[in-house]
Design a protein around this motif. Structure first.
Motif, PDB file in Angstrom:
ATOM      1  N   VAL A 204       0.831  -1.207   0.000  1.00 14.73           N
ATOM      2  CA  VAL A 204       0.000   0.000   0.000  1.00 14.73           C
ATOM      3  C   VAL A 204       0.864   1.256   0.000  1.00 14.73           C
ATOM      4  CG1 VAL A 204      -1.574   1.356   1.439  1.00 14.73           C
ATOM      5  CG2 VAL A 204      -2.029  -1.058   1.029  1.00 14.73           C
ATOM      6  N   LEU A 205       2.001   1.193   0.670  1.00 18.00           N
ATOM      7  CA  LEU A 205       2.885   2.355   0.758  1.00 18.00           C
ATOM      8  C   LEU A 205       3.871   2.430  -0.410  1.00 18.00           C
ATOM      9  CD1 LEU A 205       3.561   2.197   4.578  1.00 18.00           C
ATOM     10  CD2 LEU A 205       2.086   3.803   3.376  1.00 18.00           C
ATOM     11  N   GLY A 206       3.680   1.550  -1.381  1.00 17.75           N
ATOM     12  CA  GLY A 206       4.486   1.628  -2.594  1.00 17.75           C
ATOM     13  C   GLY A 206       5.776   0.843  -2.558  1.00 17.75           C
ATOM     14  N   ASP A 221      10.113  -3.299  10.384  1.00 20.06           N
ATOM     15  CA  ASP A 221      11.168  -2.323  10.654  1.00 20.06           C
ATOM     16  C   ASP A 221      11.186  -1.207   9.631  1.00 20.06           C
ATOM     17  OD1 ASP A 221      11.874  -3.799  12.806  1.00 20.06           O
ATOM     18  OD2 ASP A 221      13.581  -4.799  11.854  1.00 20.06           O
ATOM     19  N   LEU A 222      10.960  -1.550   8.362  1.00 18.16           N
ATOM     20  CA  LEU A 222      10.997  -0.542   7.309  1.00 18.16           C
ATOM     21  C   LEU A 222       9.871   0.474   7.485  1.00 18.16           C
ATOM     22  CD1 LEU A 222      12.736   0.042   4.816  1.00 18.16           C
ATOM     23  CD2 LEU A 222      11.057  -1.202   3.446  1.00 18.16           C
ATOM     24  N   LEU A 223       8.686  -0.012   7.826  1.00 17.61           N
ATOM     25  CA  LEU A 223       7.567   0.903   8.050  1.00 17.61           C
ATOM     26  C   LEU A 223       7.860   1.829   9.224  1.00 17.61           C
ATOM     27  CD1 LEU A 223       4.400  -1.360   7.609  1.00 17.61           C
ATOM     28  CD2 LEU A 223       5.371   0.239   5.987  1.00 17.61           C
ATOM     29  N   TRP A 264      -2.437  -2.516  -5.018  1.00 12.46           N
ATOM     30  CA  TRP A 264      -3.103  -2.280  -3.740  1.00 12.46           C
ATOM     31  C   TRP A 264      -3.409  -0.813  -3.490  1.00 12.46           C
ATOM     32  CZ3 TRP A 264      -5.101  -6.475  -1.866  1.00 12.46           C
ATOM     33  CH2 TRP A 264      -4.483  -7.699  -2.117  1.00 12.46           C
ATOM     34  N   GLY A 265      -2.831   0.070  -4.267  1.00 15.65           N
ATOM     35  CA  GLY A 265      -3.103   1.488  -4.082  1.00 15.65           C
ATOM     36  C   GLY A 265      -4.454   1.927  -4.591  1.00 15.65           C
ATOM     37  N   THR A 266      -5.188   1.037  -5.289  1.00 16.06           N
ATOM     38  CA  THR A 266      -6.482   1.408  -5.876  1.00 16.06           C
ATOM     39  C   THR A 266      -7.667   0.967  -5.024  1.00 16.06           C
ATOM     40  OG1 THR A 266      -6.605  -0.656  -7.153  1.00 16.06           O
ATOM     41  CG2 THR A 266      -5.501   1.221  -8.183  1.00 16.06           C
ATOM     42  N   VAL A 267      -7.422   0.514  -3.810  1.00 19.45           N
ATOM     43  CA  VAL A 267      -8.491  -0.040  -2.984  1.00 19.45           C
ATOM     44  C   VAL A 267      -9.510   1.028  -2.597  1.00 19.45           C
ATOM     45  CG1 VAL A 267      -8.999  -1.041  -0.734  1.00 19.45           C
ATOM     46  CG2 VAL A 267      -7.108  -1.920  -2.085  1.00 19.45           C
ATOM     47  N   VAL A 378      -2.186   8.075  -1.378  1.00 13.91           N
ATOM     48  CA  VAL A 378      -1.875   9.480  -1.709  1.00 13.91           C
ATOM     49  C   VAL A 378      -1.572  10.277  -0.455  1.00 13.91           C
ATOM     50  CG1 VAL A 378      -2.779  11.606  -2.703  1.00 13.91           C
ATOM     51  CG2 VAL A 378      -3.218   9.415  -3.846  1.00 13.91           C
ATOM     52  N   ARG A 379      -2.419  10.154   0.549  1.00 11.86           N
ATOM     53  CA  ARG A 379      -2.208  10.906   1.795  1.00 11.86           C
ATOM     54  C   ARG A 379      -0.971  10.401   2.539  1.00 11.86           C
ATOM     55  NH1 ARG A 379      -6.032  14.282   3.805  1.00 11.86           N
ATOM     56  NH2 ARG A 379      -8.098  14.351   2.838  1.00 11.86           N
ATOM     57  N   LEU A 380      -0.775   9.075   2.560  1.00 11.53           N
ATOM     58  CA  LEU A 380       0.351   8.516   3.301  1.00 11.53           C
ATOM     59  C   LEU A 380       1.697   8.877   2.684  1.00 11.53           C
ATOM     60  CD1 LEU A 380      -1.108   4.971   4.089  1.00 11.53           C
ATOM     61  CD2 LEU A 380      -0.692   6.806   5.741  1.00 11.53           C
ATOM     62  N   SER A 381       1.726   9.021   1.364  1.00 10.55           N
ATOM     63  CA  SER A 381       2.991   9.311   0.676  1.00 10.55           C
ATOM     64  C   SER A 381       3.245  10.801   0.502  1.00 10.55           C
ATOM     65  CB  SER A 381       2.999   8.624  -0.691  1.00 10.55           C
ATOM     66  OG  SER A 381       1.915   9.082  -1.488  1.00 10.55           O
ATOM     67  N   ALA A 382       2.314  11.636   0.949  1.00  9.34           N
ATOM     68  CA  ALA A 382       2.485  13.086   0.811  1.00  9.34           C
ATOM     69  C   ALA A 382       3.633  13.581   1.700  1.00  9.34           C
ATOM     70  CB  ALA A 382       1.188  13.797   1.186  1.00  9.34           C
ATOM     71  N   PRO A 383       4.352  14.592   1.255  1.00  5.69           N
ATOM     72  CA  PRO A 383       5.534  15.059   2.007  1.00  5.69           C
ATOM     73  C   PRO A 383       5.208  15.667   3.361  1.00  5.69           C
ATOM     74  CG  PRO A 383       5.062  16.500   0.137  1.00  5.69           C
ATOM     75  CD  PRO A 383       4.197  15.308  -0.033  1.00  5.69           C
TER      76      PRO A 383
END
Length: 984
Positions: A204-206, A221-223, A264-267, A378-383
């Protein structure tokens, strides 16, 4: 086919045809991690086995040389056989067959795509998920088979064993006796499901999940470190494959490759619920009672109770896969966007406004990923997105597992008892540390990480740095240091890193229960767990807590009491702020049943003094549609916490309509739903109103199992069987259960005097008795024969001597077969057989009654029977019992079931139907109408069918459309109006 599998021309060229191995053998087709062996014809005996043996060498060599999990397929174009590689060779896991006369190319492509995983950016619709990773897909079978092999090889390792033990402990709390701690297959299914969810969280986070290490995918750990998203993927009960060496890591990598085919980004929906329902079979979900709320209902309820998302705080204390959380998060973010709130503030804000808790460890993982999906890529990956901690926690919202212990003295106490040692240690933390839950989480995480990073067997290191970072000193520091040493010892014993996860989650319900942390809205679908399905330990605590809050009815309804009532009362008591609102999906019986009268009162006393008071609002009665998505009919209870109480109103909003797709969104579903206000009928369990006919009706004999008792005519030998004897064989029913349906039919030549007519449930139609069936019974003059009497009759002796051992081997309970058929004397008490009798079905949602016309017929337990004094009385009873008016009058009393009410027999005689009076004009009219109805039904062209319900429905429809049926209804309504008290 290439197009269906998303293969470009370049992909086709990359398929390695007849790839050469090191020993000069050639593989027919190699694609990715799949080897395909093609044969001309697999039909001849031994052809498949030979091909599989040849394939085994190819798959083993590729798996070993490339250190990847390879699978194999053997095919001749018609039959496709899928194999999984183990140390003992290839194991068949799935197969697909193509009809050569009408080939279904699309079905074959779907099957192959699940194995090859060559497609990319597949939209994760419900159908696509079911086809590619659902329980019926070959891809699922592969991953599950590999995981089973992995578990079998490592189940004895301490790390694996402790995780399974804690999993079993929590599921026993969640599911009661419906769950068995020995269910290894379910543990494997849950591990697969959670690993799937954690891979999806990264996708989901790409993140390119096929390129991430297995430890990263299951450890999070990465998350946490790179994306600063906490509380989604953690070391938990289900990361045990990482403790299984290279084989475990290969399995995780294979699963990641399979999941990476989806976009998974289109859910746009609660996809984790879809994955759960696709992976866990319908049979398992039904057995465990796990049914999640459909999206449309959760969305409608959330809209109803969350008026101002930006100021209200929402909690689902039984969040399941996160359906309510999904819609609460979306509602908050939509409101934030309309208010012009920046993305950074909106994402930070939602995590302090929407919370979830569940005791089911699988549900919690799914809900956390659902929470991320609701926020969106979109919201999670925003700067401008700041660090995020997903507020979904593993915990016991009722807190009955820790009553009087979790907050003993001034500390939070968590037992480490896993059955590994006689005296378990406790992990103790000062209660003061819970003032800031996030700080407490960080402290526990720091301690767990330091304890597991040290070399096993070395002295526990100093935690001075941790103490300084978290401001620990004095007695608090002493307590934490002692706990840290316990964590180090658990690590030395390889029973370690699960405890950090366990402690952090267990503390959250306690934190949320503090007055300053209570929520303004509670929503959800609490666990529906009947008292009879609770463990003995749960029953004891349930009784104590229910009695304290005046929710315990006991008596004849004790086994029907449900955890849902206590769960909602306890959740309001602990987690809802004064003036806060709640909405919970509950069993429909809450609206009417006597055992829920205490809940409906809105007053829940507390032993420590005071009350929890609730003002109820009109409920939603969704019984007419809820059978489409729940095993029992349901309602939605609404109310608010107050300083005064209002009992549940008599007025309800009743939903009906044709719900074509329960998975559709609310915007589509609401167009097909009719909503109107009506009245509920509350049933007082102490109400003594009943019909005098109740004492006259009795249940029929327990003539089961059918294949041992019921018979049908068998083929007669060429020279016959002699006078007074008949050749018979077992009569098999379409609803036979295991193990009886697997046992061969009995055959014999039986003396005619021991072959009796029997009426079963299927024998009875409205106003019409069908031809009786027959049964072999050791009866003489209405009594069960003794062994020496049976032995005097060769045919009966042989049949009964064959039937008894089968019953002894497969029957339930300690009764003998002879005792079973006469349980409570329900067989012999029918003798002497009354010449005029009425029978009606003992279960179902409609009363179905008729007059018995075969005077020698015995009545079986699916029916209730009574002797009538006259034919007119029997016809009067049939007219009353078969009416729609009686069914409607009984409906409020009936047990909720799929499709509506059921077991109408249990409450039929709560209606004060009067004894027949030959001098009463209305009674005489009903008897005459019953006589006319018998002739009317006899004249109908109703074809005999095994679909007995359909036959009954046709008869009822014909009656309803005829003036005769309408006249019966008017007469019965008049009868009930004369006899039923106004308050009913």
């Amino acid at each position: 086919m290439a197009s269906g599998l998303n293969l470009t021309e370049g992909d086709i060229l990359d398929v390695d045809l007849e790839a050469q191995l090191a020993d000069r053998r050639r593989i027919d087709i190699e694609m990715g991690c799949t080897v395909i062996e093609v044969k001309r014809n697999l039909a001849p005996a031994g052809a498949l086995g030979n091909a599989a043996d040849q394939l085994a060498g190819y798959v083993e060599m590729r798996s070993r040389s490339l250190a990847q999990q390879y699978v194999g397929i053997v095919t001749d174009g018609r039959d496709w056989h899928l194999f999984h590689h183990t140390e003992d060779g290839l194991v068949a896991v799935a197969e697909h067959h193509v009809d050569a006369t009408a080939p279904n190319v699309e079905a074959l492509v779907t099957w192959l795509s699940s194995v090859l995983t060559t497609e990319e950016r597949v939209e994760p619709t419900r159908q696509a998920i079911a086809d590619r990773i659902g329980a019926a897909s070959p891809g699922h079978e592969l991953e599950r088979a590999a995981l089973r092999v992995l578990y079998d090889a490592h189940r004895g390792q301490p790390e694996v064993a402790i995780k399974r033990e804690l999993w079993a402990k929590l599921l026993t709390t969640a599911l009661g006796t419906q769950f068995s701690a020995d269910e290894e297959d379910l543990f494997i299914e849950h591990t697969l499901l959670v690993a799937t969810a954690e891979c999806v969280a990264h996708a989901v986070l790409g993140y390119p999940i096929s390129h991430l290490s297995p430890a990263t995918l299951l450890g999070g750990d990465l998350l946490s470190h790179e994306s600063q998203i906490h509380g989604v993927v953690e070391q938990d009960f289900f990361d045990w494959p990482l403790d299984c060496g290279d084989a475990g890591r290969r399995w995780v990598a294979s699963l990641a490759r399979r999941l990476e085919q989806f976009d998974w980004g289109t859910v746009t929906h609660d996809v984790m619920k879809t994955i759960y329902e696709s992976v866990i079979t319908v049979e398992t979900r039904r057995r465990l009672g796990e049914y999640y709320t459909p999206d449309f209902l959760a969305e409608a309820i959330t809209e109803q109770v969350v008026d101002d998302p930006l100021t209200e705080t929402v909690m689902d204390p039984a969040c399941g896969s996160g359906t309510f959380l999904f819609h609460a998060v979306r509602r908050y973010l939509e409101a934030a966007e309309k208010a012009g709130v920046s993305n950074g503030d909106a994402v930070a804000g939602v995590s302090s406004h929407v919370f979830g808790v569940d005791v089911h460890p699988v549900a919690v993982t799914l809900a956390r990923v659902t929470y991320l999906l609701a926020i969106g890529t979109v919201r999670l990956s925003a700067p401008d997105r700041r660090p995020l901690r997903v507020p979904v926690f593993l915990g016991d919202s009722v807190q009955w597992g820790q009553r009087g212990d979790i907050f003993a003295s001034e500390t939070l106490n968590v037992s480490t008892d896993d059955g590994a040692e006689m005296f378990a240690d406790q992990l103790r933390f000062p209660q003061r540390l819970l003032d800031d839950a996030d700080t407490f989480d960080a402290l526990v995480a720091d301690m767990a990480e330091m304890a597991t990073d040290r070399e096993r067997g070395k002295d526990a290191p100093s935690i001075a740095g941790i103490a300084k970072r978290h401001g620990l000193s004095g007695a608090d520091l002493d307590t934490v240091e002692a706990t840290f040493k316990t964590m180090c010892r658990l690590h030395d014993e390889r029973r370690d890193h699960i405890w950090g996860y366990y402690v952090r989650n267990l503390a959250r319900p306690a934190w949320l229960a503090r007055k300053e942390n209570r929520r303004t809205v509670l929503v959800g679908n609490p666990p529906w767990l009947a008292y009879r399905h609770m463990t003995d330990a749960m029953k004891v605590v349930f009784q104590l807590m229910a009695k304290e809050r005046k929710l315990w009815s006991g008596g004849n309804v004790a086994t029907h009491q449900d955890l849902a009532d206590l769960f909602v009362a306890r959740s309001v008591e602990q987690y809802l702020a004064p003036g806060g609102r709640f909405a919970f999906v509950m069993p429909a019986g809450v609206l009417t049943r006597g055992q829920s009268s205490g809940f409906r009162s809105g007053v829940f006393p507390l032993s420590k003094g005071g009350h929890t008071l609730v003002e109820f609002d009109p409920a939603w009665d969704i019984s007419p549609i809820s059978h489409r998505f729940f095993p029992r009919t349901a309602c939605v209870a609404f109310g608010r916490r107050s300083d005064q109480h209002t009992a549940l109103p008599d007025e309800v909003e009743r939903w009906s309509g044709n719900l074509l797709d329960p998975g559709a969104p609310w915007a589509e579903v609401q167009e097909s739903i009719e909503r109107e206000f009506g009245e509920r009928v509350s049933i007082d369990i102490d109400d003594e109103i009943e019909s005098p006919y109740k004492a006259r009706f009795a249940n029929g004999a327990n003539l089961t199992p059918r294949m041992l008792i019921m018979v049908e005519l068998d083929q007669e030998p060429p020279l016959g069987v002699g006078e007074g004897r008949r050749p018979v064989r077992s009569s098999r029913g379409i609803y036979e259960n295991d193990p009886w349906k697997e046992i061969d039919a009995l055959k014999g030549v039986i003396e005619s005097q021991f072959i009796h007519q029997v009426l079963l449930g299927e024998s009875v139609m409205p106003f019409w008795q069908r031809t009786p069936l027959e049964a072999v019974l050791p009866l003489r003059k209405g009594k069960i024969m003794r062994n020496e009497e049976i032995d005097d009759h060769q045919g009966l002796k042989r049949w009964w001597h064959e039937a008894r051992p089968l019953w002894d081997q497969h029957g339930k309970g300690e009764q003998t077969l002879d005792e079973n058929i006469n349980h409570y004397h329900k067989l012999t008490s029918q003798f002497p057989l009354a010449p005029i009798r009425v029978v009606y079905g003992a279960s179902g949602m409609h009363v179905t009654a008729c007059r018995v016309v075969d005077e020698q017929a015995i009545v079986e337990h699916q029916l209730n029977w009574a002797a009538a004094r006259t034919t007119e009385e029997a016809q009067y009873l049939c007219a009353v019992l078969n009416s729609v008016a009686v069914t409607k009058a009984v409906e409020p009393f009936m047990t909720s079931g799929k499709g509506g009410g059921r077991h109408i027999n249990s409450y039929l005689w709560r209606l004060p139907i009067p004894l027949y009076n030959a001098e009463d004009e209305l009674h005489m009219s009903l008897a005459d109408l019953g006589d006319q109805a018998e002739h009317f039904v006899a004249s109908l062209d109703i074809r005999p069918s095994k679909a007995h319900g359909a036959m009954r429905a046709k008869i009822r429809k014909q009656l309803a459309e005829n003036e005769l049926g309408q006249e019966i209804e008017r007469a019965v309504v008049s009868l009930l109006d004369q006899t039923i008290a106004p308050d009913l």
